[in-house]
Design a protein around this motif. Structure first.
Motif, PDB file in Angstrom:
ATOM      1  N   PRO A   1      43.179  30.096  -9.577  1.00  0.00           N
ATOM      2  CA  PRO A   1      41.695  30.853  -9.206  1.00  0.00           C
ATOM      3  C   PRO A   1      42.067  31.634  -7.949  1.00  0.00           C
ATOM      4  O   PRO A   1      43.028  31.503  -7.327  1.00  0.00           O
ATOM      5  CB  PRO A   1      40.881  29.807  -8.727  1.00  0.00           C
ATOM      6  CG  PRO A   1      41.859  28.581  -8.478  1.00  0.00           C
ATOM      7  CD  PRO A   1      42.981  28.571  -9.364  1.00  0.00           C
TER       8      PRO A   1
ATOM      9  N   LEU B   1      39.259  41.192 -12.622  1.00  0.00           N
ATOM     10  CA  LEU B   1      39.337  40.191 -11.568  1.00  0.00           C
ATOM     11  C   LEU B   1      39.307  40.998 -10.177  1.00  0.00           C
ATOM     12  O   LEU B   1      38.527  40.269  -9.170  1.00  0.00           O
ATOM     13  CB  LEU B   1      40.462  39.366 -11.774  1.00  0.00           C
ATOM     14  CG  LEU B   1      40.883  38.060 -10.594  1.00  0.00           C
ATOM     15  CD1 LEU B   1      39.578  37.276 -10.870  1.00  0.00           C
ATOM     16  CD2 LEU B   1      42.070  37.398 -10.865  1.00  0.00           C
TER      17      LEU B   1
ATOM     18  N   ALA C   1      45.820  28.159  -5.347  1.00  0.00           N
ATOM     19  CA  ALA C   1      45.160  29.209  -5.430  1.00  0.00           C
ATOM     20  C   ALA C   1      45.688  30.428  -4.615  1.00  0.00           C
ATOM     21  O   ALA C   1      46.341  30.445  -3.700  1.00  0.00           O
ATOM     22  CB  ALA C   1      43.474  28.864  -4.903  1.00  0.00           C
TER      23      ALA C   1
ATOM     24  N   GLU D   1      32.907  30.931  -3.419  1.00  0.00           N
ATOM     25  CA  GLU D   1      33.213  30.177  -4.745  1.00  0.00           C
ATOM     26  C   GLU D   1      34.570  30.689  -5.328  1.00  0.00           C
ATOM     27  O   GLU D   1      34.819  31.993  -5.371  1.00  0.00           O
ATOM     28  CB  GLU D   1      32.286  30.248  -5.829  1.00  0.00           C
ATOM     29  CG  GLU D   1      31.006  29.374  -5.377  1.00  0.00           C
ATOM     30  CD  GLU D   1      30.966  27.929  -5.548  1.00  0.00           C
ATOM     31  OE1 GLU D   1      32.116  27.425  -5.750  1.00  0.00           O
ATOM     32  OE2 GLU D   1      30.240  27.285  -5.003  1.00  0.00           O
ATOM     33  N   PRO D   2      35.511  29.870  -5.732  1.00  0.00           N
ATOM     34  CA  PRO D   2      36.772  30.274  -6.475  1.00  0.00           C
ATOM     35  C   PRO D   2      36.124  31.209  -7.602  1.00  0.00           C
ATOM     36  O   PRO D   2      35.311  30.594  -8.453  1.00  0.00           O
ATOM     37  CB  PRO D   2      37.564  29.039  -6.465  1.00  0.00           C
ATOM     38  CG  PRO D   2      36.865  28.009  -5.419  1.00  0.00           C
ATOM     39  CD  PRO D   2      35.652  28.417  -5.345  1.00  0.00           C
ATOM     40  N   ILE D   3      37.253  32.079  -7.945  1.00  0.00           N
ATOM     41  CA  ILE D   3      36.703  32.774  -9.113  1.00  0.00           C
ATOM     42  C   ILE D   3      37.960  32.813  -9.968  1.00  0.00           C
ATOM     43  O   ILE D   3      39.340  32.655  -9.677  1.00  0.00           O
ATOM     44  CB  ILE D   3      36.775  34.311  -8.934  1.00  0.00           C
ATOM     45  CG1 ILE D   3      35.562  34.733  -7.837  1.00  0.00           C
ATOM     46  CG2 ILE D   3      36.737  35.202 -10.149  1.00  0.00           C
ATOM     47  CD1 ILE D   3      35.316  35.937  -7.738  1.00  0.00           C
ATOM     48  N   SER D   4      37.829  32.209 -11.435  1.00  0.00           N
ATOM     49  CA  SER D   4      38.584  31.970 -12.313  1.00  0.00           C
ATOM     50  C   SER D   4      39.285  33.136 -12.707  1.00  0.00           C
ATOM     51  O   SER D   4      38.312  34.145 -13.331  1.00  0.00           O
ATOM     52  CB  SER D   4      38.336  30.871 -13.450  1.00  0.00           C
ATOM     53  OG  SER D   4      39.096  31.044 -14.547  1.00  0.00           O
ATOM     54  N   PRO D   5      40.396  33.225 -13.243  1.00  0.00           N
ATOM     55  CA  PRO D   5      40.846  34.472 -13.947  1.00  0.00           C
ATOM     56  C   PRO D   5      40.767  34.491 -15.514  1.00  0.00           C
ATOM     57  O   PRO D   5      41.257  35.408 -16.087  1.00  0.00           O
ATOM     58  CB  PRO D   5      42.626  34.504 -13.341  1.00  0.00           C
ATOM     59  CG  PRO D   5      42.873  32.959 -13.354  1.00  0.00           C
ATOM     60  CD  PRO D   5      41.658  32.316 -12.904  1.00  0.00           C
ATOM     61  N   LYS D   6      40.170  33.372 -16.048  1.00  0.00           N
ATOM     62  CA  LYS D   6      40.025  33.146 -17.307  1.00  0.00           C
ATOM     63  C   LYS D   6      39.690  34.463 -18.059  1.00  0.00           C
ATOM     64  O   LYS D   6      38.381  34.545 -17.680  1.00  0.00           O
ATOM     65  CB  LYS D   6      39.604  31.728 -17.700  1.00  0.00           C
ATOM     66  CG  LYS D   6      39.743  31.451 -19.262  1.00  0.00           C
ATOM     67  CD  LYS D   6      39.018  29.950 -19.612  1.00  0.00           C
ATOM     68  CE  LYS D   6      39.116  29.690 -20.742  1.00  0.00           C
ATOM     69  NZ  LYS D   6      38.423  28.451 -21.161  1.00  0.00           N
TER      70      LYS D   6
ATOM     71  N   PRO E   1      39.532  25.038  -2.843  1.00  0.00           N
ATOM     72  CA  PRO E   1      40.091  24.108  -3.836  1.00  0.00           C
ATOM     73  C   PRO E   1      41.151  23.236  -3.287  1.00  0.00           C
ATOM     74  O   PRO E   1      41.951  23.416  -2.427  1.00  0.00           O
ATOM     75  CB  PRO E   1      40.427  25.145  -4.822  1.00  0.00           C
ATOM     76  CG  PRO E   1      40.999  26.242  -3.811  1.00  0.00           C
ATOM     77  CD  PRO E   1      39.863  26.286  -2.701  1.00  0.00           C
TER      78      PRO E   1
ATOM     79  N   ALA F   1      47.398  35.764 -10.074  1.00  0.00           N
ATOM     80  CA  ALA F   1      46.349  34.827 -10.507  1.00  0.00           C
ATOM     81  C   ALA F   1      46.437  34.708 -11.916  1.00  0.00           C
ATOM     82  O   ALA F   1      46.241  33.770 -12.669  1.00  0.00           O
ATOM     83  CB  ALA F   1      44.882  35.261  -9.852  1.00  0.00           C
TER      84      ALA F   1
END
Length: 272
Positions: free
Chosen positions: A210, A256, A103, A244-249, A99, A204
């Motif tokens: 991410p 997570l 991050a 791939e970056p992993i979103s914490p949303k 990204p 995160a």
């Protein structure tokens, strides 16, 4: 006459044979390679301390204008490039997934070679490293200090809180951090990951940045790890897989952590 020519030919042959023997000895003897690896890391540190001495003198001024010390990370990359290129090759797969913004990078941890290898990502970040590494001459001190990496004293709750606070400070200013969630180098070669600590994932979730999972192959087999087959540095190659970056949303810290763990563990294969 002919005798002189024969002598020169024999001398040349002995020199070539000796050189080849030395190279083979250097390449195959892990303890010799480990010593040379250490000496190279220190030697490059000495050269950098001399050549870039003005960087050391200018640190307070640079820190004022560049609080995250991104300028100095490029020196770390140069140092690692030199050391890495002499002893082994590092392949990076998925570099395009890195990204552009801040991050939390996380990876499995197998060997001291992980640190040198991960510089090959050529991304801006600060390592979280155990405090004793900062006292390692000409590598930890002064270079880890002036690059702004983050010290952690194991088993010290106050140090843990200060470490997380410093990580958050960097992330809020657009600088990534790199954390080994296992907390230490693994003692197994079968790909099994250790228990993940929550610190990286709490950062995160709290800050909404991410997590970038990275899987490291090859460093434990080459050496300088608790599970390494030889007490030294063997010939080999390292492979870094950037996922791939992993979103914490909409994720809890635990969810997570579990998601990231599965991604890192995937390429490592069966743990039997």
């Amino acid at each position: 006459g002919d005798g002189s020519a024969d002598t020169q030919a024999m001398t040349t042959m002995f020199l070539v044979a000796g050189s080849l023997a030395s190279v083979l000895f250097w390449r195959q003897h892990a303890d010799v390679r480990a010593f040379l690896f250490l000496m190279t890391a220190l030697g490059v540190g000495v050269v950098f301390s001399v050549v870039f001495f003005w960087y050391l003198l200018a640190w307070p001024l640079v820190k004022f204008f560049d609080p995250t010390l991104a300028t100095y990370h490029s020196l770390g990359i140069r140092w690692a490039n030199i050391v890495n290129s002499i002893f082994y090759k590092t392949e990076v797969v998925g570099r395009e997934k890195l990204p552009s913004g801040a991050a939390v990078y996380v990876a499995n941890h197998q060997s001291w070679l992980d640190i040198v290898s991960l510089y090959q990502l050529r991304a801006q970040f600060k390592f979280v490293s155990k405090q004793s590494m900062f006292f390692f001459p000409l590598v930890g001190f002064p270079w880890m200090y002036i690059q702004g990496h983050i010290a952690l004293k194991r088993g010290d709750s106050a140090s843990g809180k200060a470490c997380m606070s410093q990580c958050a400070w960097y992330l809020k200013r657009g600088m990534s951090v790199f954390i080994f969630p296992e907390g230490t180098r693994r003692k197994k070669l079968n790909g099994e990951l250790g228990e993940f600590k929550n610190g990286a994932f709490k950062l995160a979730v709290d800050l909404g940045v991410p997590v970038v999972p990275v899987t490291i192959f090859g460093t434990a087999q080459m050496g300088l790890g608790p599970a390494s087959p030889a007490k030294g540095v063997l010939p080999g190659a390292v492979k870094l897989i950037v996922h791939e970056p992993i979103s914490p949303k909409d994720k809890t810290v635990e969810a997570l952590s579990d998601a990231v763990r599965k991604v890192i563990a995937g390429p490592l294969g069966p743990t039997d």
